[in-house]
Design an enzyme around this catalytic site. Structure first.
Site: not given
Ligand code: MG
Length: 207
Positions: A20, A22, A30, A63-65, A123
């Site tokens: 992962d 972050d 954030g 995941n980078q939304s 996702r």
């Protein structure tokens, strides 16, 4: 004949370590709007370098939304990953063999940019990124590891038949205390990525 099956007959599949981003590689901050605000967690570059030196496939799955939420364009995610790779290289000569990320988010979850607002198998905790990586790089998911700081990272690992490691950096401690997300049962709980890599190497008989 399916061309992939020929490849898989020719070359044995390999274990991978999925990482992962972050809260595992870089400090959880954030949504990172300025590239220079991305900073590695201490010890991470050396830990990745250790995997590199052992010839273990290292793969980012994230995941980078931000693009789906309309926070920034997808080019910005690419720029953040370029910075991440530069920092790994500069600090320890470390590298990622491949990077996967999911920019999609369904409208009920907060997706607003029509280009990226959709439900995706990529996702987390869905397994799309792991399956794509396994297919493209001939990886054996049953022998592989996923290191994350969220319950959804561990869930994705288990959904794909990988071992799931929860680190206590990023959101990890909040997950363990029950303050964030939901209860999960990691195969191992590590202080940080460096400790996770020690355990992985033990499991692979490489210590
Ligand atoms: Mg994370």
């Amino acid at each position: 004949m399916n061309p992939k099956s020929e490849i898989q007959n020719s070359y044995p599949s390999q274990a991978a370590v999925f990482l992962d981003r972050d809260g595992v590689l870089n400090v959880e901050a954030g949504y990172i709007h300025n590239v220079t605000d991305l900073h590695l967690i201490p010890g991470v570059a050396s830990a990745v370098r250790r995997l590199n030196d052992l010839g273990i496939f290292c793969c980012l799955v994230s995941n980078q939304s931000g693009p789906a939420r309309g926070y920034y364009p997808i080019d910005h995610v690419e720029a953040l990953h370029q910075r991440l790779c530069q920092l790994l290289q500069a600090e320890a000569g470390a590298y990622l063999n491949s990077l996967y990320y999911c920019p999609y988010l369904s409208p009920p979850e907060g997706g607003t940019n029509p280009e990226f607002s959709l439900w995706s198998t990529w996702r987390k905790p869905n397994t799309g990124m792991l399956v794509a990586a396994a297919w493209e790089h001939n990886l054996d998911l049953g022998q592989s590891f996923m290191v994350g700081d969220k319950a959804t990272d561990v869930d994705m690992a288990h959904n794909a038949g990988c071992r799931g490691i929860l680190v206590q950096t990023g959101f990890g401690r909040s997950v363990l205390s029950g303050a964030y997300q939901h209860h999960t049962q990691p195969d191992y709980i590590a202080t940080d990525l460096a400790a996770a890599v020690v355990w992985i190497c033990e499991q692979l008989g490489n210590l």
